[in-house]
Design a protein around this motif. Structure first.
Motif, mmCIF file in Angstrom:
data_model
loop_
_atom_site.group_PDB
_atom_site.id
_atom_site.type_symbol
_atom_site.label_atom_id
_atom_site.label_comp_id
_atom_site.label_asym_id
_atom_site.label_seq_id
_atom_site.Cartn_x
_atom_site.Cartn_y
_atom_site.Cartn_z
ATOM 1 N N PRO A 44 36.964 -21.206 31.394
ATOM 2 C CA PRO A 44 35.967 -20.056 31.160
ATOM 3 C C PRO A 44 35.979 -18.958 32.178
ATOM 4 O O PRO A 44 35.913 -18.948 33.495
ATOM 5 C CB PRO A 44 34.701 -21.199 31.948
ATOM 6 N N TYR A 45 35.844 -17.719 31.378
ATOM 7 C CA TYR A 45 36.154 -16.687 32.227
ATOM 8 C C TYR A 45 34.812 -15.795 32.587
ATOM 9 O O TYR A 45 34.869 -15.140 33.540
ATOM 10 C CB TYR A 45 36.922 -15.510 31.239
ATOM 11 N N ASP A 46 33.681 -16.553 32.179
ATOM 12 C CA ASP A 46 32.461 -16.125 32.653
ATOM 13 C C ASP A 46 32.056 -16.967 34.056
ATOM 14 O O ASP A 46 31.319 -18.047 34.139
ATOM 15 C CB ASP A 46 31.169 -16.294 32.005
ATOM 16 N N SER A 47 32.920 -17.076 35.186
ATOM 17 C CA SER A 47 33.020 -17.503 36.223
ATOM 18 C C SER A 47 33.923 -17.063 37.465
ATOM 19 O O SER A 47 34.024 -15.749 37.241
ATOM 20 C CB SER A 47 33.909 -19.014 35.744
ATOM 21 N N VAL A 48 33.904 -17.635 38.467
ATOM 22 C CA VAL A 48 34.869 -17.031 39.361
ATOM 23 C C VAL A 48 36.029 -17.855 39.389
ATOM 24 O O VAL A 48 36.206 -19.150 39.783
ATOM 25 C CB VAL A 48 34.191 -17.126 40.893
ATOM 26 N N ILE A 49 36.982 -17.387 38.719
ATOM 27 C CA ILE A 49 38.553 -18.273 38.520
ATOM 28 C C ILE A 49 38.331 -19.548 37.952
ATOM 29 O O ILE A 49 38.978 -20.496 38.426
ATOM 30 C CB ILE A 49 39.490 -17.913 39.501
ATOM 31 N N GLY A 50 37.267 -19.715 37.212
ATOM 32 C CA GLY A 50 37.035 -21.192 36.579
ATOM 33 C C GLY A 50 35.699 -21.986 37.151
ATOM 34 O O GLY A 50 35.324 -22.883 36.571
ATOM 35 N N ARG A 51 35.292 -21.521 38.490
ATOM 36 C CA ARG A 51 34.149 -22.103 39.051
ATOM 37 C C ARG A 51 33.106 -21.580 38.805
ATOM 38 O O ARG A 51 32.894 -20.405 38.339
ATOM 39 C CB ARG A 51 34.377 -22.329 40.627
ATOM 40 N N ASP A 52 31.700 -22.365 38.873
ATOM 41 C CA ASP A 52 30.547 -21.806 38.692
ATOM 42 C C ASP A 52 30.278 -20.493 39.570
ATOM 43 O O ASP A 52 30.237 -20.746 40.729
ATOM 44 C CB ASP A 52 29.623 -23.064 39.225
ATOM 45 N N LYS A 53 29.828 -19.495 38.763
ATOM 46 C CA LYS A 53 29.669 -18.024 39.431
ATOM 47 C C LYS A 53 28.591 -18.322 40.517
ATOM 48 O O LYS A 53 28.668 -17.555 41.512
ATOM 49 C CB LYS A 53 29.788 -17.041 38.487
ATOM 50 N N ARG A 54 27.612 -18.952 40.163
ATOM 51 C CA ARG A 54 26.318 -18.886 41.185
ATOM 52 C C ARG A 54 26.589 -19.729 42.337
ATOM 53 O O ARG A 54 26.497 -19.335 43.442
ATOM 54 C CB ARG A 54 25.223 -19.642 40.285
ATOM 55 N N ALA A 55 27.559 -20.767 42.321
ATOM 56 C CA ALA A 55 27.859 -21.562 43.573
ATOM 57 C C ALA A 55 28.929 -20.748 44.242
ATOM 58 O O ALA A 55 28.657 -20.709 45.425
ATOM 59 C CB ALA A 55 28.493 -22.742 43.129
ATOM 60 N N VAL A 56 29.806 -20.190 43.722
ATOM 61 C CA VAL A 56 30.839 -19.232 44.470
ATOM 62 C C VAL A 56 30.099 -18.108 45.086
ATOM 63 O O VAL A 56 30.315 -17.819 46.254
ATOM 64 C CB VAL A 56 32.061 -18.951 43.586
ATOM 65 N N VAL A 57 29.398 -17.317 44.314
ATOM 66 C CA VAL A 57 28.738 -16.315 44.976
ATOM 67 C C VAL A 57 27.628 -16.619 45.998
ATOM 68 O O VAL A 57 27.584 -15.926 47.168
ATOM 69 C CB VAL A 57 27.698 -15.544 43.765
ATOM 70 N N LYS A 58 27.007 -17.951 46.064
ATOM 71 C CA LYS A 58 26.355 -18.196 46.993
ATOM 72 C C LYS A 58 27.145 -18.455 48.396
ATOM 73 O O LYS A 58 26.778 -18.187 49.309
ATOM 74 C CB LYS A 58 25.393 -19.421 46.617
ATOM 75 N N HIS A 59 28.097 -19.341 48.174
ATOM 76 C CA HIS A 59 29.019 -19.548 49.033
ATOM 77 C C HIS A 59 29.706 -18.489 49.869
ATOM 78 O O HIS A 59 29.643 -17.967 51.014
ATOM 79 C CB HIS A 59 30.283 -20.298 48.917
ATOM 80 N N MET A 60 30.186 -17.350 49.085
ATOM 81 C CA MET A 60 30.788 -16.275 49.496
ATOM 82 C C MET A 60 30.013 -15.339 50.114
ATOM 83 O O MET A 60 30.196 -14.689 51.082
ATOM 84 C CB MET A 60 31.626 -15.634 48.522
ATOM 85 N N SER A 61 28.613 -15.013 49.618
ATOM 86 C CA SER A 61 27.523 -14.198 50.103
ATOM 87 C C SER A 61 26.782 -14.886 51.411
ATOM 88 O O SER A 61 25.931 -13.914 52.245
ATOM 89 C CB SER A 61 26.603 -13.802 49.185
ATOM 90 N N THR A 62 26.792 -16.260 51.687
ATOM 91 C CA THR A 62 25.982 -16.530 52.738
ATOM 92 C C THR A 62 26.934 -17.467 53.668
ATOM 93 O O THR A 62 26.414 -17.684 54.850
ATOM 94 C CB THR A 62 24.953 -17.752 52.150
ATOM 95 N N SER A 63 28.211 -17.707 53.394
ATOM 96 C CA SER A 63 28.943 -18.538 54.193
ATOM 97 C C SER A 63 28.429 -20.210 54.262
ATOM 98 O O SER A 63 29.056 -20.737 55.197
ATOM 99 C CB SER A 63 29.341 -18.022 55.576
ATOM 100 N N MET A 64 27.736 -20.406 53.691
ATOM 101 C CA MET A 64 26.904 -21.673 53.668
ATOM 102 C C MET A 64 27.940 -22.667 52.712
ATOM 103 O O MET A 64 28.234 -22.276 51.641
ATOM 104 C CB MET A 64 25.520 -21.795 53.240
#
Ligand SMILES: [Fe+2]
Ligand SMILES: [Fe+2]
Length: 290
Positions: A209-229
Motif C-alpha cells: 500500500p503506497y498510501d502509507s509510510v513505507i507500508g505502515r499505517d500513515k496515521r500511526a507513523v506520523v503520530k510516533h514521529m511527530s510526538t516520539s510516543m
C-alpha cells in the motif's frame, strides 16, 4: 540462444501486498511473458517475515522464486522451508554460514530457455540493524564457486543506503546480469544498464500500500514521529501497487540487454480487494518497518 526475461518484484508487504500480487501478476505475465518471476517476501506476514503457509500461497500466485531480507527469521517456522532441499527460496547470503537456509538458489526458467538463473540476495551494512558480513566479498566468493561457467546471476541488494547499492552494482558490473535494490519500499527512477552490461536499479519499490509510510499505517507513523510516543504501527491501506523491474538477459553472454521499472496499480473494485476470496485483514505487529 535467445534471451531470458526475468521479472523481479519488490518486498511483498502484508495483506495489501499479497492482494495486489494475486490480482496483478496475471496481467504482468500477459504483458511481458517473463520466463521467471522472483519476489522478495520478507514483509509478507503482517509486515515482518514469511510463514510456511504464506510461502506456499505466494508461490501459488505465480512466483517462481522467493528471497528474504533482514526480516528473514522473524517468522521462525520459515526455517523448515529454508532447509527443505529444492525449495526456491534464498536467505541473505552474507549472514553467518551457520544460519539456516541457502546462500544462492538455481532456477530453471520455464519454456525453451536453455540457461539456469542463479539468485543471490545480500544485506547492506549501512543503516541495517542485522549484523552481516561484507556483501562485496560474499558475492565475490559465491561467484567463484557457482557450478556453471559464466552463469546468469541476479543479485538483490537488500540495503538502505543508495550509495551502498550503487557501489555494489559497480563492483559487480560485467560479472552479473543485474543488481536490483530492495528494502526501502520506495521505487527509484534510475533503472539503467551499466557499462559492463549489468542492469541496475537502486530500488524496485514494494508490492504493497503506497498510501502509507513505507507500508505502515500513515496515521500511526506520523503520530510516533511527530510526538516520539510509542505507537503500534498497523498495516497501511490504499494505493496498492505491484512494483518491480523487468530484465532481459542475453543467454549467450549472461549480460543484460534491457531493464525497465514496472508498476501495476491495484483495481480496488475487483477481487481480492472487493468481495470475498481475499486474505482477511490483519492489524500487524509494531516494530521496524522495512
Ligand atoms: Fe528489509
Ligand atoms: Fe522490506
Amino acid at each position: 540462444m535467445g534471451h531470458v526475461t526475468i521479472a523481479f518484484l519488490g518486498d511483498i508487504f502484508a495483506v495489501p501486498g499479497r492482494r495486489v500480487v494475486q490480482q496483478q501478476l496475471p496481467t504482468l505475465r500477459a504483458d511481458h511473458e517473463p520466463d521467471l518471476v522472483i519476489a522478495n517476501a520478507e514483509n509478507a506476514c503482517r509486515g515482518l517475515g514469511l510463514s510456511p503457509d504464506l510461502y506456499r500461497k505466494i508461490r501459488g500466485y505465480g512466483i517462481d522464486a522467493i528471497t528474504l531480507g533482514d526480516h528473514v527469521f522473524r517468522e521462525a517456522k520459515i526455517v523448515e522451508v529454508l532447509e527443505t532441499p529444492g525449495e526456491p527460496i534464498a536467505r541473505p547470503a552474507n549472514l553467518p554460514a551457520s544460519a539456516a537456509g541457502r546462500e544462492w538458489i538455481r532456477i530453471e526458467p520455464s519454456g525453451d530457455r536453455t540457461r539456469s538463473v542463479f539468485v543471490i540476495t545480500v544485506l547492506g551494512r549501512v543503516f541495517v540493524s542485522l549484523p552481516s558480513d561484507s556483501p562485496f566479498t560474499t558475492v565475490d566468493r559465491i561467484l567463484a564457486a557457482l557450478p556453471e561457467p559464466d552463469p546468469i546471476v541476479i543479485v538483490e541488494a537488500h540495503m538502505e543506503a543508495t550509495s551502498e547499492k550503487a557501489a555494489l552494482a559497480h563492483h559487480l558490473d560485467g560479472r552479473v546480469a543485474a543488481v536490483l535494490g530492495t528494502h526501502t519500499h520506495v521505487p527509484t527512477a534510475d533503472a539503467r544498464i551499466l557499462p559492463g552490461g549489468t542492469a541496475f536499479i537502486t530500488d524496485v519499490g514494494m508490492c504493497g500500500p503506497y498510501d502509507s509510510v513505507i507500508g505502515r499505517d500513515k496515521r500511526a507513523v506520523v503520530k510516533h514521529m511527530s510526538t516520539s510516543m510509542y505507537t503500534p504501527f498497523g498495516i497501511g491501506e490504499g494505493d496498492e501497487a505491484l512494483c518491480g523491474a523487468l530484465i532481459r538477459v542475453d543467454e549467450a553472454t549472461g549480460r543484460a540487454v534491457h531493464i525497465e521499472r514496472i508498476e501495476y496499480r491495484a483495481d480496488r473494485t475487483q477481487p481480492p480487494f472487493a468481495g470475498q476470496g481475499g486474505p482477511r485483514g490483519e492489524t500487524g505487529a509494531s516494530g521496524q518497518q522495512r
